[in-house]
Design an enzyme around this catalytic site. Structure first.
Site, short mmCIF file in Angstrom:
data_model
loop_
_atom_site.label_atom_id
_atom_site.label_comp_id
_atom_site.label_asym_id
_atom_site.label_seq_id
_atom_site.Cartn_x
_atom_site.Cartn_y
_atom_site.Cartn_z
N LYS A 103 0.80 -1.22 0.00
CA LYS A 103 0.00 0.00 0.00
C LYS A 103 0.83 1.28 0.00
CE LYS A 103 -3.76 -0.34 -0.19
NZ LYS A 103 -4.84 -0.77 -1.11
N SER A 140 -2.82 -12.25 3.90
CA SER A 140 -3.25 -12.13 2.51
C SER A 140 -2.13 -12.53 1.55
CB SER A 140 -3.73 -10.71 2.21
OG SER A 140 -2.68 -9.79 2.38
#
Ligand SMILES: Cc1ncc(COP(=O)(O)O)c(C=O)c1O
Length: 318
Positions: free
Chosen positions: A56, A273
């Protein structure tokens, strides 16, 4: 056009700032995952080596850069968004480095480690009901922005095209260059969907015949932090259902098993994830093998294990 602040090659430049170290992460082959499948390779991009510790950092920086260029973010405004953690860490890091305050709405049950990192970086945290998940945080941030539009820059990672464009301009071309164009499949779990949509759009433009597969948690209530089961969620505006060639449904327990296996078999300390992306990649590899096809499958190690070490699954099972 590269996104601003991406260095040519990690570690070889001197005198560059922290934000110049975002991107250009290594791509490594996970050999033990396809040792039994001839002609099929799985590679993952080590996004936890970004300075903020996750994939991110790329959209976090690009959202701020594009807002500065458009004039929506000016000195004195506070960067505001809803985030399950990693984008918040990216905003907090970029905000600190560039001199902006950062305010974040997040579900109160995100991992303790994430909260501590955000607080250490000086972000203001506004907690929302865990039962409402990330959608509750989105609703709260919209209320705050509606009340004080002049005080904030609402970064809105779920609707902001600068999110997927970060991956179109950096993650995608890096994968093409690092595989020397050999990549045949890309797979990634969906959260805001920026990683999947931006990377896939670039790969589909530049790599003939590539297949791009999305992945989602199999159930609405799951433990794969940062990701969404879209049938039961507010669908992000940047999501484009025409991009995926198919979707895979991923169980939380399979992610946990993969995280344990990767730590012990490969020395790879992955977040949940990131492990889930390898679950999806392995399933894709099995399908290709069953059809007698070869493949170079690329996925994303979204973040590392550090923020999840207090979870009990590390000591469970095989
Ligand atoms: C740990 C983790 N994995 C996966 C994702 C999903 O990535 P994207 O939002 O680009 O779909 C996120 C997003 O915040 C994340 O924090």
């Amino acid at each position: 056009m590269p996104i601003a602040g991406v260095s040519e090659r990690r570690g070889v430049r001197t005198g560059a700032g922290l934000l110049d170290q975002i991107g250009n992460t290594p791509l490594v082959q996970v050999g033990s995952l396809t040792a039994d499948l001839a002609g099929i390779e799985i590679w993952t991009k080590l996004e936890f080596l970004n300075p903020g510790g996750s994939v991110k950092d790329r959209p976090g920086l690009n959202i701020v850069n594009e807002a500065e260029i458009s004039g929506r973010l000016v000195k004195g405004r506070t960067i505001l968004d809803a985030t399950s953690g990693n984008t918040g860490i990216a905003y907090a890091m970029v905000g600190a480095a560039k001199g902006y305050r950062v305010a974040l709405c997040l579900a109160a049950n995100v991992s303790r480690e994430r909260k501590q990192i955000l607080e250490a970086l000086g972000a203001e945290l506004i907690f929302t009901d865990p039962a409402e998940g990330s959608d509750g945080a989105i609703r709260r941030v919209r209320e705050i922005y509606a009340q004080h539009p002049d005080e904030y820059f609402y970064a809105d990672q779920y609707s902001n095209d600068a999110n997927w464009r970060a991956h179109f301009e950096s993650t995608g071309p890096e994968i093409v260059a690092q595989t020397e164009g050999r990549v045949t499949h890309f797979v990634a779990l969906l959260g805001t969907t920026g990683t999947f949509i931006g990377t896939s759009r670039r790969l589909k433009r530049d790599v003939p015949g590539i297949e791009c597969w999305s992945a989602q948690p199999a159930t609405p209530l799951h433990g794969i932090e940062g990701t969404k089961h879209l049938p039961a969620a507010i669908v992000p505006r940047i999501y484009d259902s025409t991009v995926a060639d198919g979707n895979m449904w991923i169980e939380t327990e399979a992610c946990h098993r993969m995280a344990r296996r990767m730590a012990r078999a490969e020395g790879l300390l992955l977040g949940i994830s990131a492990a889930g992306n390898l679950v999806a990649a392995r399933e894709l590899a099995e399908r290709l093998a069953a059809q007698g096809r070869r493949g170079v499958i690329v996925t994303i190690a979204c973040d590392g294990a550090a923020k999840y070490l207090s979870e009990s699954f590390w000591g469970e099972g095989e």
